[in-house]
Design a protein around this motif. Structure first.
Motif, PDB file in Angstrom:
ATOM      1  N   SER A  29      -4.491  10.160  -1.168  1.00 51.64           N
ATOM      2  CA  SER A  29      -3.156   9.582  -1.036  1.00 51.64           C
ATOM      3  C   SER A  29      -2.934   8.275  -1.768  1.00 51.64           C
ATOM      4  O   SER A  29      -1.839   8.008  -2.202  1.00 51.64           O
ATOM      5  CB  SER A  29      -2.813   9.427   0.435  1.00 51.64           C
ATOM      6  OG  SER A  29      -3.978   9.284   1.173  1.00 51.64           O
ATOM      7  N   ASP A  30      -3.962   7.464  -1.921  1.00 48.75           N
ATOM      8  CA  ASP A  30      -3.722   6.196  -2.587  1.00 48.75           C
ATOM      9  C   ASP A  30      -3.387   6.369  -4.060  1.00 48.75           C
ATOM     10  O   ASP A  30      -2.977   5.433  -4.724  1.00 48.75           O
ATOM     11  CB  ASP A  30      -4.904   5.239  -2.436  1.00 48.75           C
ATOM     12  CG  ASP A  30      -4.640   4.280  -1.288  1.00 48.75           C
ATOM     13  OD1 ASP A  30      -3.451   4.013  -1.031  1.00 48.75           O
ATOM     14  OD2 ASP A  30      -5.596   3.822  -0.664  1.00 48.75           O
ATOM     15  N   TYR A  31      -3.586   7.564  -4.586  1.00 55.11           N
ATOM     16  CA  TYR A  31      -3.214   7.776  -5.976  1.00 55.11           C
ATOM     17  C   TYR A  31      -1.713   7.809  -6.157  1.00 55.11           C
ATOM     18  O   TYR A  31      -1.207   7.789  -7.244  1.00 55.11           O
ATOM     19  CB  TYR A  31      -3.876   9.035  -6.530  1.00 55.11           C
ATOM     20  CG  TYR A  31      -5.319   8.740  -6.775  1.00 55.11           C
ATOM     21  CD1 TYR A  31      -5.706   8.138  -7.960  1.00 55.11           C
ATOM     22  CD2 TYR A  31      -6.263   8.954  -5.788  1.00 55.11           C
ATOM     23  CE1 TYR A  31      -7.017   7.784  -8.179  1.00 55.11           C
ATOM     24  CE2 TYR A  31      -7.579   8.612  -5.996  1.00 55.11           C
ATOM     25  CZ  TYR A  31      -7.959   8.028  -7.186  1.00 55.11           C
ATOM     26  OH  TYR A  31      -9.248   7.675  -7.386  1.00 55.11           O
TER      27      TYR A  31
ATOM     28  N   ILE B 295     -11.658  -0.763   3.526  1.00 56.44           N
ATOM     29  CA  ILE B 295     -10.421  -0.947   4.312  1.00 56.44           C
ATOM     30  C   ILE B 295      -9.684   0.383   4.472  1.00 56.44           C
ATOM     31  O   ILE B 295     -10.130   1.409   3.941  1.00 56.44           O
ATOM     32  CB  ILE B 295      -9.481  -1.976   3.639  1.00 56.44           C
ATOM     33  CG1 ILE B 295      -9.078  -1.494   2.228  1.00 56.44           C
ATOM     34  CG2 ILE B 295     -10.142  -3.340   3.550  1.00 56.44           C
ATOM     35  CD1 ILE B 295      -7.927  -2.281   1.614  1.00 56.44           C
ATOM     36  N   ASP B 296      -8.592   0.323   5.183  1.00 56.77           N
ATOM     37  CA  ASP B 296      -7.615   1.428   5.244  1.00 56.77           C
ATOM     38  C   ASP B 296      -8.143   2.681   5.953  1.00 56.77           C
ATOM     39  O   ASP B 296      -8.462   3.687   5.315  1.00 56.77           O
ATOM     40  CB  ASP B 296      -7.160   1.769   3.811  1.00 56.77           C
ATOM     41  CG  ASP B 296      -5.839   2.524   3.806  1.00 56.77           C
ATOM     42  OD1 ASP B 296      -5.296   2.797   4.890  1.00 56.77           O
ATOM     43  OD2 ASP B 296      -5.352   2.850   2.706  1.00 56.77           O
ATOM     44  N   PHE B 297      -8.159   2.628   7.265  1.00 51.99           N
ATOM     45  CA  PHE B 297      -8.816   3.665   8.051  1.00 51.99           C
ATOM     46  C   PHE B 297      -7.966   4.649   8.852  1.00 51.99           C
ATOM     47  O   PHE B 297      -8.540   5.536   9.486  1.00 51.99           O
ATOM     48  CB  PHE B 297      -9.792   2.992   9.023  1.00 51.99           C
ATOM     49  CG  PHE B 297     -11.113   2.687   8.385  1.00 51.99           C
ATOM     50  CD1 PHE B 297     -12.138   3.621   8.425  1.00 51.99           C
ATOM     51  CD2 PHE B 297     -11.324   1.492   7.721  1.00 51.99           C
ATOM     52  CE1 PHE B 297     -13.352   3.356   7.820  1.00 51.99           C
ATOM     53  CE2 PHE B 297     -12.543   1.228   7.104  1.00 51.99           C
ATOM     54  CZ  PHE B 297     -13.554   2.161   7.158  1.00 51.99           C
TER      55      PHE B 297
ATOM     56  N   GLY C  73       0.837  -1.195   0.000  1.00 55.49           N
ATOM     57  CA  GLY C  73       0.000   0.000   0.000  1.00 55.49           C
ATOM     58  C   GLY C  73       0.863   1.232   0.000  1.00 55.49           C
ATOM     59  O   GLY C  73       2.088   1.146  -0.106  1.00 55.49           O
ATOM     60  N   LYS C  74       0.220   2.356   0.099  1.00 56.89           N
ATOM     61  CA  LYS C  74       0.968   3.604   0.084  1.00 56.89           C
ATOM     62  C   LYS C  74       1.844   3.720   1.326  1.00 56.89           C
ATOM     63  O   LYS C  74       2.888   4.319   1.301  1.00 56.89           O
ATOM     64  CB  LYS C  74       0.026   4.797  -0.026  1.00 56.89           C
ATOM     65  CG  LYS C  74      -0.919   4.919   1.173  1.00 56.89           C
ATOM     66  CD  LYS C  74      -1.969   5.983   0.987  1.00 56.89           C
ATOM     67  CE  LYS C  74      -2.843   6.118   2.229  1.00 56.89           C
ATOM     68  NZ  LYS C  74      -3.706   4.974   2.516  1.00 56.89           N
ATOM     69  N   GLU C  75       1.372   3.112   2.419  1.00 52.97           N
ATOM     70  CA  GLU C  75       2.061   3.298   3.679  1.00 52.97           C
ATOM     71  C   GLU C  75       2.190   1.984   4.434  1.00 52.97           C
ATOM     72  O   GLU C  75       2.286   1.995   5.655  1.00 52.97           O
ATOM     73  CB  GLU C  75       1.265   4.278   4.558  1.00 52.97           C
ATOM     74  CG  GLU C  75       1.093   5.649   3.973  1.00 52.97           C
ATOM     75  CD  GLU C  75       2.345   6.498   4.092  1.00 52.97           C
ATOM     76  OE1 GLU C  75       2.490   7.436   3.291  1.00 52.97           O
ATOM     77  OE2 GLU C  75       3.178   6.238   4.970  1.00 52.97           O
TER      78      GLU C  75
ATOM     79  N   PHE D  24      -9.128   2.009  -4.454  1.00 52.28           N
ATOM     80  CA  PHE D  24      -8.040   1.194  -3.893  1.00 52.28           C
ATOM     81  C   PHE D  24      -8.411   0.641  -2.518  1.00 52.28           C
ATOM     82  O   PHE D  24      -7.890  -0.368  -2.082  1.00 52.28           O
ATOM     83  CB  PHE D  24      -6.766   2.020  -3.736  1.00 52.28           C
ATOM     84  CG  PHE D  24      -6.241   2.565  -5.025  1.00 52.28           C
ATOM     85  CD1 PHE D  24      -5.408   1.805  -5.822  1.00 52.28           C
ATOM     86  CD2 PHE D  24      -6.581   3.849  -5.441  1.00 52.28           C
ATOM     87  CE1 PHE D  24      -4.916   2.306  -7.015  1.00 52.28           C
ATOM     88  CE2 PHE D  24      -6.099   4.353  -6.632  1.00 52.28           C
ATOM     89  CZ  PHE D  24      -5.271   3.587  -7.420  1.00 52.28           C
ATOM     90  N   ASN D  25      -9.273   1.374  -1.841  1.00 50.48           N
ATOM     91  CA  ASN D  25      -9.602   1.019  -0.459  1.00 50.48           C
ATOM     92  C   ASN D  25     -10.991   0.424  -0.321  1.00 50.48           C
ATOM     93  O   ASN D  25     -11.520   0.306   0.784  1.00 50.48           O
ATOM     94  CB  ASN D  25      -9.448   2.250   0.437  1.00 50.48           C
ATOM     95  CG  ASN D  25      -7.991   2.660   0.565  1.00 50.48           C
ATOM     96  OD1 ASN D  25      -7.108   1.806   0.469  1.00 50.48           O
ATOM     97  ND2 ASN D  25      -7.739   3.942   0.738  1.00 50.48           N
ATOM     98  N   ILE D  26     -11.585   0.064  -1.440  1.00 46.31           N
ATOM     99  CA  ILE D  26     -12.868  -0.631  -1.418  1.00 46.31           C
ATOM    100  C   ILE D  26     -12.639  -1.987  -2.074  1.00 46.31           C
ATOM    101  O   ILE D  26     -12.171  -2.056  -3.213  1.00 46.31           O
ATOM    102  CB  ILE D  26     -13.941   0.180  -2.170  1.00 46.31           C
ATOM    103  CG1 ILE D  26     -14.225   1.478  -1.411  1.00 46.31           C
ATOM    104  CG2 ILE D  26     -15.217  -0.642  -2.348  1.00 46.31           C
ATOM    105  CD1 ILE D  26     -14.953   2.528  -2.200  1.00 46.31           C
TER     106      ILE D  26
HETATM  107 MG    MG Z   1      -4.965   1.878   0.840  1.00 41.69          MG
END
Ligand code: MG
Ligand code: ADP
Length: 432
Positions: free
Chosen positions: A390-392, A260-262, A105-107, A239-241
């Motif tokens: 941010s996920d972009y 996801i990703d909270f 992921g991004k992080e 990305f987070n669905i």
């Molecule tokens: Mg994510």
């Protein structure tokens, strides 16, 4: 950064004791002085023995020696923190073995793990700092204001994992479709494995029109329900669905999803709540329009206000119109960012600075009195700020650049304590 566990099984109880001692010392020392490590390594009988262990740990790159003006000492590395987290997960029977990495992921790095009874779960290792370098480069002016200089990424990774665990726990308990969380320690979160795929891989030919309508409405309803419960996701995008794999392969009318990703979620009392809410809505609109070639039809005669999109009065939700009454105060229960803004502790301030960056802060607060009209111009106008999301920046988009490489090397250097890592005036890390 790879999760490199090959030496884990050779480490003794003493090794872990000294590693933990160094970790404990890190709570209030950026560089932990060697005498403090002696003191905090409670199991160790002699200084000589502790010194030997320290040098073994340093050889394995679990801690790293650092000199500052006043004294020599040690820092825990990301690898050291990985080992400590894994040991806790193993000791508590949360995991039994670690499988392949399957998401970056991004992080974070995402691994499949299994329990002793053979169930597969997901372990998310938060690795903050990664894309912030990218953002630093992209947005220098902004970062002058929110100085990330000297940010302790490892420490913030722990806070982010803890926050995400709290968010998932309360949302799961309240019946939201999020992964069930199981355990958190340090920067590692163990949660349910979602049998599905990120929505970004959906294409129009994947399903009938009817299921598109329904998915669109369900996604918008999720944002509204979440907000009425007190929270805004702030990175609500394809990305987070996760789209669930259907049990019944032929039933494509039922596209279930899991969000996801909270860690960056905020309270609806946050001063910029309206902006983030709109941005989350815009992300969904944009994805449906651009990738799925879907814009819900409109009809004056539709008056149903219980949803959004085709068949309903409004095509999409608007914060000030649709989030009037609260049904719950999950934000207060969580003390989510923006909720307790009057007395933020130092920790919260540092975290907030980081999270603002993660959310992809805007230049100015969005103030338009939004029209109900689902016009193209309205839609296009906000495409750019949605891209800030941010996920972009996510590298799993197949997007690789020189600066990504450099970021990777910087992260590697940060976590291993390589010398020659400096910061410029802007707070950018630079490698010499
Ligand atoms: Mg994510
Ligand atoms: P980041 O904060 O780094 O973006 P995410 O939580 O979004 O991390 O996870 C990154 C990717 O890993 C997701 O896009 C998804 O593909 C995968 N992933 C994360 N959590 C799960 C899960 N519980 N089940 C299945 N896949 C997951």
């Amino acid at each position: 950064m790879k999760l490199e566990t090959s030496h884990m099984r050779y480490l003794t109880a003493e090794d872990f004791n000294v590693l933990e001692g160094t970790e404990r010392g890190s709570a209030n020392h950026e560089i932990v002085p060697t005498p403090l490590i002696y003191k905090l390594s409670t199991m160790m009988k002699s200084q000589g023995g502790t010194n030997r262990t320290i040098s073994d740990l340093a050889k394995l790159n679990l801690i790293t020696k650092v000199r500052n003006a006043k004294y020599d000492g040690y820092k825990l590395t990301y690898k050291g923190m990985d080992y400590l987290a894994l040991r806790t997960l193993l000791a508590n029977d949360i995991i039994y073995s670690i499988g392949a990495i399957f998401g970056v992921g991004k992080e974070s790095d995402i691994y499949k793990v299994s329990t002793i009874t053979g169930e597969t779960r997901v372990m998310k290792l938060h690795r903050l700092g990664r894309t912030s370098f990218q953002t630093v480069k992209n947005n220098r002016d902004y970062l002058k204001k929110n100085d990330l200089m000297g940010t302790n990424w490892m420490y913030l990774s722990k806070i982010a994992a803890g926050k995400e665990y709290e968010f998932l726990s309360i949302l799961y308990e309240n019946g939201f479709n999020v992964p069930q969380p199981f355990f958190v320690t340090r920067h590692a979160l163990v949660m349910e494995l979602i049998d599905g795929f990120p929505m970004r891989n959906l294409r129009r030919h994947n399903f009938k029109n009817r299921s598109l309508d329904k998915l669109y409405t369900d996604l918008m309803n999720f944002i509204v329900k979440l907000a009425k419960n007190g929270l805004i996701h702030c990175d609500y995008n394809e990305f987070n669905i996760m789209i669930k794999n259907n049990v019944d392969k032929d039933d494509i009318d039922e596209l279930g999803f899991i969000v996801i990703d909270f860690p960056q979620a905020i309270s609806i009392d946050h001063k910029d709540a309206e902006y983030y809410f709109k941005r989350d809505v815009d992300c969904i609109k944009r994805f449906f329009k651009k990738k799925l070639k879907y814009v819900p039809n409109r009809d004056e005669s539709w008056l149903d206000e219980s949803g959004f999109g085709e068949g309903y009065k409004y095509p999409y939700p608007i914060f000030h119109r649709d989030i009037k009454e609260r049904v719950n105060d999950l934000d207060a229960q969580l003390n989510a960012s923006g909720f307790n803004k009057k007395h933020p502790s130092e920790v919260n301030k540092e975290m907030e600075g980081y999270l603002i960056n993660l959310r992809g802060e805007k230049a100015e607060i969005y103030t338009s009195d939004d029209e109900e009209d689902y016009s193209d111009s309205d839609y296009e106008q906000h495409t750019d700020d949605s891209e800030e999301s941010s996920d972009y920046y996510s590298s799993d988009d197949g997007y690789e650049s020189e600066s990504d490489d450099e970021n990777e090397r910087i992260i590697e250097a940060l976590s291993s304590g390589v010398e020659g890592l400096k910061m410029d005036k802007m707070g950018n890390y630079i490698l010499e």
